[in-house]
Design an enzyme around this catalytic site. Sequence first.
Site, PDB file in Angstrom:
ATOM      1  N   LEU A 109     -29.976  86.694 103.453  1.00  0.00           N
ATOM      2  CA  LEU A 109     -28.912  86.257 102.550  1.00  0.00           C
ATOM      3  C   LEU A 109     -27.542  86.369 103.201  1.00  0.00           C
ATOM      4  CD1 LEU A 109     -30.179  87.875  99.218  1.00  0.00           C
ATOM      5  CD2 LEU A 109     -30.397  85.490  99.956  1.00  0.00           C
ATOM      6  N   GLY A 110     -27.532  86.551 104.540  1.00  0.00           N
ATOM      7  CA  GLY A 110     -26.251  86.634 105.238  1.00  0.00           C
ATOM      8  C   GLY A 110     -25.386  87.770 104.732  1.00  0.00           C
ATOM      9  N   TYR A 165     -31.752 104.997 109.162  1.00  0.00           N
ATOM     10  CA  TYR A 165     -31.259 104.633 107.833  1.00  0.00           C
ATOM     11  C   TYR A 165     -31.032 105.876 106.982  1.00  0.00           C
ATOM     12  CZ  TYR A 165     -32.730  99.761 108.703  1.00  0.00           C
ATOM     13  OH  TYR A 165     -32.898  98.504 109.199  1.00  0.00           O
ATOM     14  N   GLY A 175     -25.242  88.968 101.875  1.00  0.00           N
ATOM     15  CA  GLY A 175     -24.723  88.645 100.550  1.00  0.00           C
ATOM     16  C   GLY A 175     -23.842  87.424 100.503  1.00  0.00           C
ATOM     17  N   LEU A 221     -24.506  84.336 101.184  1.00  0.00           N
ATOM     18  CA  LEU A 221     -25.177  83.164 100.632  1.00  0.00           C
ATOM     19  C   LEU A 221     -25.393  83.240  99.126  1.00  0.00           C
ATOM     20  CD1 LEU A 221     -27.697  82.544 103.532  1.00  0.00           C
ATOM     21  CD2 LEU A 221     -25.953  80.927 102.740  1.00  0.00           C
ATOM     22  N   THR A 222     -25.156  84.396  98.528  1.00  0.00           N
ATOM     23  CA  THR A 222     -25.212  84.480  97.067  1.00  0.00           C
ATOM     24  C   THR A 222     -23.994  83.843  96.428  1.00  0.00           C
ATOM     25  OG1 THR A 222     -24.033  86.604  96.868  1.00  0.00           O
ATOM     26  CG2 THR A 222     -26.430  86.683  97.287  1.00  0.00           C
ATOM     27  N   GLY A 223     -22.917  83.705  97.216  1.00  0.00           N
ATOM     28  CA  GLY A 223     -21.672  83.154  96.707  1.00  0.00           C
ATOM     29  C   GLY A 223     -20.723  84.182  96.145  1.00  0.00           C
ATOM     30  N   LYS A 224     -21.118  85.455  96.158  1.00  0.00           N
ATOM     31  CA  LYS A 224     -20.293  86.467  95.474  1.00  0.00           C
ATOM     32  C   LYS A 224     -18.986  86.772  96.183  1.00  0.00           C
ATOM     33  CE  LYS A 224     -22.821  90.437  97.450  1.00  0.00           C
ATOM     34  NZ  LYS A 224     -23.715  91.578  97.097  1.00  0.00           N
TER      35      LYS A 224
END
Length: 348
Positions: A239-240, A53, A242, A244-247
């Site tokens: 959260l997949g 990382y 991001g 799944l946040t819907g953004k």
Amino acid sequence: MQMKPLGRTGIMVSDLCLGTMTFGTQTSEADAHRQMEMALDAGINFVDAAEMYPVNPVSKETIGRTEEILGNWNAANAARRGDYILATKHSGEGLSFVRDGAPITGKTIPEAIEGSLKRLQTECIDLYQFHWPNRGSYMFRQNWDFAPTGHNTDDVLGNMQECLEALQAQVDKGNIRAFGLSNESAWGTAQWVRLAEKMGAPRVASIQNEYSLLCRLFDTDMAELCVHEDVGLMAFSPLGTGLLTGKYQGGAVPDGSRMSLSPELGGRKSDRVFDAVAAYLDVAARHSLDPTHMALAWCRTRPFMISAIFGATTVEQLEHVLAGADLTLSDEVLAELDAAHKAHPMPY
């Protein structure tokens, strides 16, 4: 914050884990240090890193920078090092920037651990993980074409024994406390458990695989193995990335988001995934739930789960996650989430 046992080690960890893979690229050192303070103050005692990382992107110039940032925080906050469980990983085979892509062996394990200890400025790594199996993996969409062939079983098992001996030597030196896997299969995990018990070597305590409402490959053989063998899941991408946040709905690509840097999201972007996300967002809306909080709370209900690893690019994102840390989902919500999964299985 709920505390869960880390396998059979006697170590207890929070069921939310701070992921650090953006520390040094998308997340500045100052913000990364602020996140460490905020997470620990909120009751999170689990932090996950890796020698390769940061990501987004992975580059020769930044390899190890995340561990260095954590090390600088450890040096400046020596009294707090005992407040959290620190996990990191051996990169394994294929990444040319790290030891020329050498596989995980008895030779590379001590080299990798010494490097991580130096960068992390700590005397001991609490959980040391193997990032990738030498033989390959079903993870990261490779399940569509990975075949468990081409490897001699005796050679694979011989390498595992060699690695366990090397890990035991590191435990004896006080360099590591516990051992975990990542991107592993049911067969591989079972062999690590069996050989460790046969040899009296470090028993695998955890496995870090992808798991979310959008990616439930863990729900069958892996779930059964882990429940019965006390090898808990550390879920990455809960959260997949991001989604799944819907953004990202409606074609949106926020500036600085992961999709802006990796347009296909590691193979997760598809027409079907946005329909699946819409179904989960509908559940959240019907019950007046924040979708981020709902997705993380769902992960934490799973019987094989140790901890859901979330990444926060910004301090504001971390604040948002922490605001939902105490959410408990009703049976009605859980049933609706299962129904959405059945209607949209394996969307990527």
